[in-house]
Design an enzyme around this catalytic site. Structure first.
Site, PDB file in Angstrom:
ATOM      1  N   ASP A   4      -6.343  -1.993  -2.476  1.00 19.48           N
ATOM      2  CA  ASP A   4      -5.545  -1.196  -3.380  1.00 19.48           C
ATOM      3  C   ASP A   4      -5.248  -2.126  -4.323  1.00 19.48           C
ATOM      4  O   ASP A   4      -5.143  -1.724  -5.695  1.00 19.48           O
ATOM      5  CB  ASP A   4      -4.285  -0.805  -2.457  1.00 19.48           C
ATOM      6  CG  ASP A   4      -4.576  -0.200  -1.096  1.00 19.48           C
ATOM      7  OD1 ASP A   4      -5.558  -0.531  -0.461  1.00 19.48           O
ATOM      8  OD2 ASP A   4      -3.990   1.058  -1.161  1.00 19.48           O
TER       9      ASP A   4
ATOM     10  N   GLU B 239       4.309   0.263   7.303  1.00 20.92           N
ATOM     11  CA  GLU B 239       3.171  -0.717   6.980  1.00 20.92           C
ATOM     12  C   GLU B 239       3.723  -1.324   5.894  1.00 20.92           C
ATOM     13  O   GLU B 239       3.768  -2.531   6.179  1.00 20.92           O
ATOM     14  CB  GLU B 239       2.021   0.599   6.349  1.00 20.92           C
ATOM     15  CG  GLU B 239       0.526   0.035   6.518  1.00 20.92           C
ATOM     16  CD  GLU B 239      -0.417   0.877   6.504  1.00 20.92           C
ATOM     17  OE1 GLU B 239      -1.470   0.510   6.027  1.00 20.92           O
ATOM     18  OE2 GLU B 239      -0.378   2.020   6.754  1.00 20.92           O
TER      19      GLU B 239
ATOM     20  N   ASP C  60       0.832  -1.246  -0.084  1.00 20.82           N
ATOM     21  CA  ASP C  60       0.124  -0.053  -0.029  1.00 20.82           C
ATOM     22  C   ASP C  60       0.743   1.325   0.100  1.00 20.82           C
ATOM     23  O   ASP C  60       0.395   2.534  -0.437  1.00 20.82           O
ATOM     24  CB  ASP C  60      -0.868   0.019   1.079  1.00 20.82           C
ATOM     25  CG  ASP C  60      -0.059   0.113   2.505  1.00 20.82           C
ATOM     26  OD1 ASP C  60       0.925  -0.586   2.441  1.00 20.82           O
ATOM     27  OD2 ASP C  60      -0.444   0.831   3.319  1.00 20.82           O
TER      28      ASP C  60
ATOM     29  N   GLU D  71      -1.625   9.207  -1.643  1.00 24.08           N
ATOM     30  CA  GLU D  71      -2.647   8.288  -1.120  1.00 24.08           C
ATOM     31  C   GLU D  71      -3.860   9.229  -0.805  1.00 24.08           C
ATOM     32  O   GLU D  71      -5.105   8.517  -1.071  1.00 24.08           O
ATOM     33  CB  GLU D  71      -2.196   8.001   0.636  1.00 24.08           C
ATOM     34  CG  GLU D  71      -3.243   7.172   1.328  1.00 24.08           C
ATOM     35  CD  GLU D  71      -2.810   6.668   2.516  1.00 24.08           C
ATOM     36  OE1 GLU D  71      -3.153   5.919   3.158  1.00 24.08           O
ATOM     37  OE2 GLU D  71      -1.732   7.392   2.897  1.00 24.08           O
TER      38      GLU D  71
ATOM     39  N   HIS E 193       1.435   5.798  -3.208  1.00 24.44           N
ATOM     40  CA  HIS E 193       0.213   5.124  -2.960  1.00 24.44           C
ATOM     41  C   HIS E 193      -0.700   5.082  -4.318  1.00 24.44           C
ATOM     42  O   HIS E 193      -1.410   5.866  -4.666  1.00 24.44           O
ATOM     43  CB  HIS E 193      -0.431   5.593  -1.575  1.00 24.44           C
ATOM     44  CG  HIS E 193      -1.095   4.789  -0.919  1.00 24.44           C
ATOM     45  ND1 HIS E 193      -0.779   4.670   0.311  1.00 24.44           N
ATOM     46  CD2 HIS E 193      -2.376   4.297  -1.227  1.00 24.44           C
ATOM     47  CE1 HIS E 193      -1.981   3.783   0.959  1.00 24.44           C
ATOM     48  NE2 HIS E 193      -2.961   3.393  -0.207  1.00 24.44           N
TER      49      HIS E 193
ATOM     50  N   ARG F  45       6.254   4.016   5.212  1.00 18.78           N
ATOM     51  CA  ARG F  45       5.903   4.443   6.670  1.00 18.78           C
ATOM     52  C   ARG F  45       5.941   2.887   7.195  1.00 18.78           C
ATOM     53  O   ARG F  45       6.316   1.918   6.469  1.00 18.78           O
ATOM     54  CB  ARG F  45       4.495   4.930   6.648  1.00 18.78           C
ATOM     55  CG  ARG F  45       3.218   4.190   6.342  1.00 18.78           C
ATOM     56  CD  ARG F  45       2.187   5.043   6.247  1.00 18.78           C
ATOM     57  NE  ARG F  45       1.172   4.604   5.719  1.00 18.78           N
ATOM     58  CZ  ARG F  45       0.033   5.092   5.368  1.00 18.78           C
ATOM     59  NH1 ARG F  45       0.023   6.288   4.960  1.00 18.78           N
ATOM     60  NH2 ARG F  45      -1.132   4.384   4.952  1.00 18.78           N
TER      61      ARG F  45
END
Length: 825
Positions: free
Chosen positions: A489, A482, A476, A757, A778, A480
């Protein structure tokens, strides 16, 4: 004028067959499909409209394949126009054996191509019994919370002249292998990320050129990676296990036909490496003073090294790697080196990319250099990392003081454009720093260019969003804490992805993990591999996210014509549809927790009702119908007639329930939003007599927002498609060309080099959206690329001719001063 180029099958000059693939790969080293499939292309002919009418395949253990004792299979002449995924139909194939094959074809003019050049494939290790290697873990104890990377090594002797050698390697964690001081292969972050407790990939390498008759040495360095590193929400370590382990098997064939096998076992040695810590989110620390030069050569003295511990870890989950590995690709040099208002030394590489920085430096022993990574600068122009959350994204290098040194990470990566440099001795010169991109080795397929520079930049951003986030799994975001395989997605972008690059094997591999991690009740986790499942909790079942199990297999079938994708995923597809049916009452699914139209247009104070809020249950009902329709399609392709009948009837009931619950007799949908109308129209939820007026209402809504979109993750991919379908291509173009928030070109105008994003990750005044969720790489909103390829340039697939066996070429052009543009007012 718009122009799109798509690399398809073309024919010209003398009839010839090329581009031979086995299991969709060029000369693969490790195939564990018991029945491999062959594909090829007719690349040359001196006539137009040339079509294949027949083929013949021959397989042998020697090249070129011929008629003799080495023959394994000959198909004979087969009357068929098929050139994709032709099944091998000979005697059973042997583990580790290399096979050669050739093909010739006949065309509709009665001409034969002659035999192609030989292609080959090598079978992988097909059973547990084929693995004589043992799992080994380090023999030393280290209670450091930083978990330094271990080294493994073994000396061995090869008595004879070597004809060929294949190394099979995997690990708990990540590995880099070395033979006689030379790196094995050019893949990174191996063995990749799968649902490790169910499916663990191994890689096969041809290492013939790295070996020598006489003394040799093999080494491997391991990193924590996804296996035991900090991953997921509130990053947690040891999600798959606390250990870090190696499995290595080297098969050597001598020129006289005899063989030798070198395996990981209790004869190996282990030691600590110079990598003091390496975490995906946090970065890597290397202390060059602890390096052991020559540790993977036969002349190295390992008397002070520890032994290893043999472990009984499972081997029945081992699988051959079918997807392209992560490799290094483009490199970037600094476009500027500057000091921020805070006085920080920062390098700008000009492109938001995914990978790492390699640099050269000369200094004293103990000098410490820290590289911090960021995507953007803040409003004053300072280094900005708040949106990384707990991800430090810092690489640290401690110098040995031994002349010029080079630093490059091994088991981490960053998403960045800007790098802050601390502790560098002397002047920071551009020639000493290089940014290196990492992504799965997908081959480029389509390009889209036009006369509008901003649209071209949008296409650039879409492709770079895909590169940065297709790193073994469709992540995604790459920067970061994640970097997870979010299912929503992936499904919204999957068709665009197939136009940009060859993602056939990439998604085939990942979809198997979707099925492996699917819950027993049919619900699909939010992320794959599933690393956010907690004890007593199964986070999944969100509409538009779990539908990845039906949407991506069908999109891949349309793009590549590979029926086996549907065969592999059919049970998963059916389980998801059955889950929705079980959650429904009177065919209406209005239960559960859903993300809805994620990150749709909203305002802080919605007293005027301008936030585009769409009922999550309305969305759920639409995707319930869509997934059911795709299941019907798959059942038809696979000849499952009973399922076709059953789920067709269910589909009608689901659509009827939608109309009764959400649509007034005059055709007003209860959520009067763009996404509500888009999904209802895209998925044919409305009766025919209500569809055009719903499209008119959609356009009125677009006008209401000043010709701006208000859709989020689930509505955006279909918005322009629906407008074009119902005669409003002009409105779709206006949305595409809009450059104020919210729009696709607003981030472009703000200097984006990847897809954001959020529509307004950076606001017009230079401030940021909430740092808790504000990625600048993103890819989801890049799904507009699908409309650009299929509608603007007009290159589209047909359901009855998947894999571009049949192609629609129908560009949609709108003249700026066109007099008959439709006006819904």
């Amino acid at each position: 004028m718009f122009l799109a180029l798509f690399m398809g099958r073309v024919c010209y000059a003398q009839l010839k067959v090329q581009h031979l693939l086995t299991e969709n790969l060029v000369n693969p080293l490790s195939v564990d499909a018991p029945v491999p499939r062959f594909s090829w292309q007719l690349t040359e002919s001196d006539k137009q409209n040339v079509m294949q009418t027949a083929y013949e395949i021959k397989v042998s253990t020697e090249a070129p394949a011929g008629k003799g004792k080495q023959d394994v299979w000959n198909s004979g002449k087969v009357s068929s126009g098929e050139s994709l995924y032709i099944n091998y139909n000979g005697s059973p194939l042997q583990s580790g054996r290399r096979y050669f094959w050739q093909v010739k074809v006949w065309d509709n003019y009665g001409k034969s191509s002659g035999w192609s050049e030989p292609a080959w494939w090598q079978m992988g290790l097909l059973t547990v019994a084929d693995w004589s290697a043992k799992w080994i873990t380090p023999g030393f104890t280290d209670n450091s919370p930083l978990q330094p990377s271990p080294l493994f090594r073994k000396d061995f002797h090869l008595d004879k002249k070597i004809r060929s050698a294949t190394a099979y390697i995997t690990a708990h964690g990540l590995y880099e292998a070395t033979i006689n001081g030379q790196r094995v292969g050019d893949a990174y972050l191996t063995p990749g990320w799968t649902s490790y407790n169910k499916r663990l990939q191994y890689q096969a390498y041809d290492v013939t050129a790295l070996l020598q008759q006489g003394n040799n040495a093999v080494g491997a360095m391991l990193g924590s990676g996804w296996y035991r590193g900090h991953v997921g929400y509130d990053p947690t370590p040891n999600l798959y296990g606390k250990d870090i382990a190696l499995l290595f098997q080297l098969q050597v064939t001598y020129t006289d036909g005899s063989t030798a096998t070198i395996v990981s076992d209790n004869s190996w040695k282990s030691s600590k490496s110079a990598i003091r810590s390496s975490e995906i989110y946090y970065g890597e620390t290397i202390d060059a003073r602890r390096a052991q030069p020559g540790w993977a050569t036969s002349k190295f003295d390992d008397k002070n090294w520890s032994g290893v511990i043999v472990q009984d870890f499972p081997k029945d989950i081992l699988i051959a790697t079918i997807n392209e590995p992560v490799k290094q690709h483009e490199t970037f040099k600094p476009v500027r080196i500057f000091k921020t208002p805070k006085g920080e030394q920062v390098i700008d590489f000009g492109q938001n990319l995914v990978g790492w920085v390699k640099f050269k430096v000369t200094g004293k022993a103990g000098d410490t250099i820290k590289l911090s990574h960021a995507e953007v600068l803040d409003k004053p122009g300072d280094f900005y990392t708040d949106n990384l959350r707990s991800a430090k994204s810092q690489d640290i290098y401690v110098l040995s003081g031994k002349g010029e040194e080079t630093f490059e990470p091994h088991f981490t990566w960053q998403g960045f454009r800007f790098v802050k440099v601390e502790g560098y001795p002397g002047e920071i010169k551009p020639e000493n720093f290089t940014a290196i991109t990492l992504y799965s080795d997908m081959k480029p397929m389509g390009t889209f260019t036009c006369s509008n520079p901003m649209i071209n930049q949008l296409q650039h951003n879409i492709q770079w969003g895909q590169k940065g986030n297709f790193l073994d799994v469709p992540t995604d975001c790459p920067q970061r804490d994640e970097r997870l395989g979010w299912t929503g997605d992936a499904q919204v972008f999957s068709r665009t992805a197939s136009y940009n690059m060859n993602v056939h094997n990439f998604f085939t591999k990942w979809l198997k993990d979707v099925a492996a991690d699917q819950y027993s009740n049919g619900s699909v986790p939010h992320v794959i591999p599933d690393v956010i499942k907690r004890k007593g909790s199964e986070p999944g079942g969100s509409t538009g996210w779990s539908d990845v199990s039906t949407i991506v297999p069908w999109n891949m079938y349309l793009a590549y014509g590979d029926k086996r994708i549907l065969e592999n995923q059919y049970n998963s597809m059916k389980a998801w549809v059955d889950y929705m049916q079980n959650q429904s009452k009177n065919n209406l699914w209005n239960t559960g927790s859903h993300f809805g139209d994620w990150l749709f247009y909203s305002v802080n104070d919605d007293n005027d009702g301008s936030s585009a809020i769409t009922s999550k249950y309305l969305i759920a009902q639409c995707f319930y119908a869509y997934s059911t329709s795709l299941l019907v399609n798959a059942a038809q392709v696979l000849g499952k007639t009973d399922d076709v009948t059953y789920y067709k009837a269910l589909l009608e009931k689901v659509k009827d329930a939608f109309v009764k619950e959400y649509v007034t007799p005059n055709g007003l949908i209860s959520s009067d939003t763009q996404t509500a109308y888009v999904l209802a129209l895209q998925f044919d939820m409305l009766p025919e007599n209500l569809r055009q007026q719903a499209a008119d209402r959609l356009v009125i809504n677009v006008r209401r927002y000043g010709n701006h979109l208000t859709t989020g993750f689930l509505g955006t991919p279909y918005l322009c498609h629906v407008l074009s379908r119902f005669g409003y291509t002009d409105v779709a173009y206006k949305l595409l060309l809009q450059d104020t928030y919210p729009s696709w070109l607003y981030p472009v105008k703000m200097g984006a080099t990847t897809i954001w994003e959020r529509w307004d990750g950076i606001r017009p005044d230079g401030s940021f959206e909430a740092a808790s969720m504000n990625s600048f790489n993103h890819y989801s909103y890049g799904a507009i690329g699908d409309w650009m390829y299929r509608v603007v340039s007009g290159i589209d697939t047909k359901d009855e001719g998947p894999g571009y066996k049949q192609i629609t070429i129908k560009p949609h052009r709108v003249w700026q001063n066109q007099a008959d543009l439709r006006n819904p007012f």
